[in-house]
Design a protein around this motif. Structure first.
Motif, mmCIF file in Angstrom:
data_model
loop_
_atom_site.group_PDB
_atom_site.id
_atom_site.type_symbol
_atom_site.label_atom_id
_atom_site.label_comp_id
_atom_site.label_asym_id
_atom_site.label_seq_id
_atom_site.Cartn_x
_atom_site.Cartn_y
_atom_site.Cartn_z
ATOM 1 N N HIS A 173 8.544 -48.624 40.619
ATOM 2 C CA HIS A 173 7.417 -49.542 40.461
ATOM 3 C C HIS A 173 6.106 -48.767 40.562
ATOM 4 O O HIS A 173 6.089 -47.561 40.830
ATOM 5 C CB HIS A 173 7.486 -50.640 41.520
ATOM 6 N N ASP A 174 5.013 -49.456 40.369
ATOM 7 C CA ASP A 174 3.686 -48.856 40.469
ATOM 8 C C ASP A 174 3.439 -48.451 41.926
ATOM 9 O O ASP A 174 3.479 -49.301 42.820
ATOM 10 C CB ASP A 174 2.634 -49.875 40.001
ATOM 11 N N ASP A 175 3.174 -47.160 42.173
ATOM 12 C CA ASP A 175 2.976 -46.711 43.550
ATOM 13 C C ASP A 175 1.681 -47.244 44.157
ATOM 14 O O ASP A 175 1.449 -47.124 45.362
ATOM 15 C CB ASP A 175 3.027 -45.190 43.649
ATOM 16 N N ARG A 176 0.825 -47.869 43.328
ATOM 17 C CA ARG A 176 -0.402 -48.468 43.850
ATOM 18 C C ARG A 176 -0.194 -49.928 44.234
ATOM 19 O O ARG A 176 -1.090 -50.554 44.817
ATOM 20 C CB ARG A 176 -1.513 -48.364 42.807
ATOM 21 N N TYR A 177 0.968 -50.494 43.865
ATOM 22 C CA TYR A 177 1.251 -51.898 44.184
ATOM 23 C C TYR A 177 2.776 -52.059 44.274
ATOM 24 O O TYR A 177 3.460 -52.173 43.271
ATOM 25 C CB TYR A 177 0.678 -52.820 43.107
ATOM 26 N N GLU A 178 3.304 -52.045 45.479
ATOM 27 C CA GLU A 178 4.749 -52.003 45.668
ATOM 28 C C GLU A 178 5.471 -53.234 45.123
ATOM 29 O O GLU A 178 6.683 -53.184 44.886
ATOM 30 C CB GLU A 178 5.085 -51.833 47.144
ATOM 31 N N TYR A 179 4.743 -54.328 44.943
ATOM 32 C CA TYR A 179 5.371 -55.542 44.434
ATOM 33 C C TYR A 179 5.112 -55.745 42.937
ATOM 34 O O TYR A 179 5.217 -56.869 42.432
ATOM 35 C CB TYR A 179 4.888 -56.761 45.229
ATOM 36 N N SER A 180 4.784 -54.685 42.254
ATOM 37 C CA SER A 180 4.580 -54.816 40.804
ATOM 38 C C SER A 180 5.864 -55.323 40.161
ATOM 39 O O SER A 180 6.971 -54.902 40.517
ATOM 40 C CB SER A 180 4.185 -53.468 40.190
ATOM 41 N N LYS A 181 5.715 -56.227 39.207
ATOM 42 C CA LYS A 181 6.872 -56.760 38.490
ATOM 43 C C LYS A 181 7.119 -55.968 37.205
ATOM 44 O O LYS A 181 7.947 -56.355 36.395
ATOM 45 C CB LYS A 181 6.663 -58.253 38.210
ATOM 46 N N TYR A 182 6.388 -54.903 37.028
ATOM 47 C CA TYR A 182 6.668 -53.942 35.967
ATOM 48 C C TYR A 182 7.190 -52.665 36.618
ATOM 49 O O TYR A 182 6.776 -52.286 37.708
ATOM 50 C CB TYR A 182 5.417 -53.658 35.114
ATOM 51 N N TYR A 183 8.120 -52.016 35.951
ATOM 52 C CA TYR A 183 8.777 -50.843 36.528
ATOM 53 C C TYR A 183 9.550 -50.125 35.432
ATOM 54 O O TYR A 183 9.664 -50.626 34.299
ATOM 55 C CB TYR A 183 9.716 -51.251 37.660
ATOM 56 N N TYR A 184 10.095 -48.976 35.758
ATOM 57 C CA TYR A 184 10.974 -48.306 34.793
ATOM 58 C C TYR A 184 12.275 -47.887 35.459
ATOM 59 O O TYR A 184 12.374 -47.798 36.688
ATOM 60 C CB TYR A 184 10.287 -47.122 34.108
ATOM 61 N N TYR A 185 13.260 -47.644 34.620
ATOM 62 C CA TYR A 185 14.596 -47.232 35.068
ATOM 63 C C TYR A 185 15.093 -46.168 34.098
ATOM 64 O O TYR A 185 15.046 -46.366 32.879
ATOM 65 C CB TYR A 185 15.550 -48.433 35.072
ATOM 66 N N ASP A 186 15.565 -45.051 34.627
ATOM 67 C CA ASP A 186 15.978 -43.937 33.782
ATOM 68 C C ASP A 186 17.485 -43.897 33.547
ATOM 69 O O ASP A 186 18.273 -44.009 34.502
ATOM 70 C CB ASP A 186 15.558 -42.605 34.402
ATOM 71 N N LEU A 187 17.869 -43.757 32.283
ATOM 72 C CA LEU A 187 19.235 -43.409 31.902
ATOM 73 C C LEU A 187 19.238 -41.903 31.658
ATOM 74 O O LEU A 187 18.991 -41.428 30.550
ATOM 75 C CB LEU A 187 19.655 -44.171 30.642
ATOM 76 N N ARG A 191 18.713 -39.441 28.362
ATOM 77 C CA ARG A 191 17.298 -39.073 28.277
ATOM 78 C C ARG A 191 16.467 -40.241 27.750
ATOM 79 O O ARG A 191 15.621 -40.088 26.863
ATOM 80 C CB ARG A 191 17.098 -37.838 27.387
ATOM 81 N N THR A 192 16.707 -41.413 28.316
ATOM 82 C CA THR A 192 16.010 -42.626 27.878
ATOM 83 C C THR A 192 15.467 -43.359 29.093
ATOM 84 O O THR A 192 16.173 -43.530 30.094
ATOM 85 C CB THR A 192 16.948 -43.548 27.087
ATOM 86 N N ARG A 193 14.233 -43.798 29.007
ATOM 87 C CA ARG A 193 13.606 -44.567 30.075
ATOM 88 C C ARG A 193 13.426 -46.002 29.612
ATOM 89 O O ARG A 193 12.840 -46.265 28.558
ATOM 90 C CB ARG A 193 12.251 -43.956 30.445
ATOM 91 N N ILE A 194 13.932 -46.942 30.412
ATOM 92 C CA ILE A 194 13.789 -48.364 30.137
ATOM 93 C C ILE A 194 12.545 -48.846 30.878
ATOM 94 O O ILE A 194 12.469 -48.750 32.102
ATOM 95 C CB ILE A 194 15.019 -49.160 30.609
#
Length: 395
Positions: A173-187, A191-194
């Motif tokens: 998640h966004d390190d400036r807002y721990e409750y951000s509802k946007y984030y990424y996940y790596d495969l 070599r793909t980031r969701i």
């Protein structure tokens, strides 16, 4: 409760057909199950005076929740049995948010409907929808007054919803807002980031218990500047990764029935990445500081944005955005009440309203399997809708 065993069998057979097709595709393809807009909790009905005060019968609600849970159970079982499925994505609006019985009641219905997702052996990535904070009702003056304590805050959403599912410990998640509802996940192996975007990034303040203590009404439908700053400077930084975007809504108002604040900026960021060019924008952060974001994507980048999945419209669109060389694809609605949504605001976008849903056969569910690659993407549908082969133009 209705007997859905025949439909379940037909749905499972369809999954098996699709699995054979994805098995035949290159191993570099990223394959995922996409489901959206379950709207699992209660709808309010009009009384004899036309006011939205009457709840649906309990049996109707339970039947809907059980049906959604069963379909998700089939999806999870197939994902668990097939190594070529990389993750399950949920495009938002898990709940309906017309309920005025309080936060815990809504969360209880939500947990019942999506409980099978907890058994997934693959990551479950969930986008936030415009109904998911239980404050959607404040947009309608005809809906009875609600209490501040009933609203699902950003803290609630993370701790009581998304953190409960497989893969949550690897979401960034966004390190400036721990409750951000946007984030990424790596495969990492592919070599793909969701990247999960939040189209309802409203940032209502809340106290230590997750009780909203600021404005209750939904202010806007938007990708905030801070979210787009995060996208450029944190999420889209690996030069050798490909990217898949998942959100509740499309990139901008061209493919949504709602005006998307920040959508034009998002499109320009994607355009700059795909063309290996630059784009800049400025904004004032919450501390009053003027921030300039420079999205500079040099020729040395080897990655590509593969695909954009979204829901919200309760209808299907398979759209190639030539200006940014990207397929945007919306699927229908897992809820049996689906197929009643509006098409996009752009009349040139061909929306397919999936109103041929029937209980008792495979059309009673509405799930897609996406196979995304650098040269071609595929959409396989379970239920109504169309399969599609989506090639990218040679560059």
């Amino acid at each position: 409760m209705k007997d859905h065993r025949i439909a379940d069998k037909l749905i499972e057979q369809r999954f098996e057909e699709i699995s054979k097709k994805t098995d035949a595709l290159p191993k570099t393809q990223v394959n995922y199950i996409f489901v959206t807009d379950t709207h699992a909790d209660e709808y309010l009905l009009k009384d004899e005076n036309g006011k939205l005060t009457v709840f649906e019968p309990e049996d109707t609600v339970n039947d809907r929740i059980n049906q959604i849970a069963k379909h998700l159970e089939i999806a999870v079982n197939i994902a668990n049995k097939n190594d070529n499925i990389d993750f399950i994505a949920v495009g938002g609006d898990l709940m309906n948010a017309y309920c005025i019985k309080g936060k815990e009641h809504v969360l209880s219905n939500l947990h019942r409907s999506v409980a099978p997702l907890k058994n997934s052996l693959k990551p479950v990535l969930i986008a936030f929808g415009n109904h998911d904070d239980n404050a959607f009702q404040f947009l309608n003056p005809n809906i009875p007054a609600a209490e501040r304590e009933w609203i699902i805050s950003d803290k609630d959403w993370k701790e009581k919803v998304t953190d409960l599912f497989p893969g949550a410990n690897r979401e960034v998640h966004d390190d400036r807002y721990e409750y951000s509802k946007y984030y990424y996940y790596d495969l990492k192996k592919k070599r793909t980031r969701i990247i999960i975007l939040d189209t309802m990034d409203c940032r209502r303040p809340f106290d230590e218990n997750g009780v909203v203590n600021g404005e209750m009404r939904l202010k806007r439908i938007c990708y905030t500047d801070q979210q787009l700053d995060w996208l450029v400077n944190r999420a889209m930084t690996p030069a050798d990764y490909n990217y898949i975007f998942i959100s509740h809504m499309g990139i901008d108002s061209a493919v949504n029935s709602n005006r998307m604040l920040g959508g034009e900026t998002l499109r320009e960021i994607i355009r700059a990445f795909q063309s290996r060019s630059s784009y800049s924008f400025s904004y004032t952060d919450i501390n009053g500081e003027e921030i300039t974001v420079n999205a500079d994507f040099p020729e040395s980048i080897s990655g590509k944005i593969l695909f954009y999945s979204f829901g919200h419209q309760h209808s299907e669109a398979i759209l190639y955005s030539e200006d940014i060389n990207l397929w945007q694809v919306a699927t229908g609605c897992e809820n049996m009440r689906g197929g009643e949504g509006e098409g996009g605001s752009d009349a040139s976008v061909k929306w397919k309203i999936l109103n041929n849903r029937r209980e008792g056969d495979e059309t009673e569910t509405c799930i897609d399997i996406i196979s995304a690659g650098t040269e071609v993407c595929h959409k396989f549908n379970i239920g109504p809708g169309d399969d599609a082969e989506m090639p990218y133009k040679c560059e």
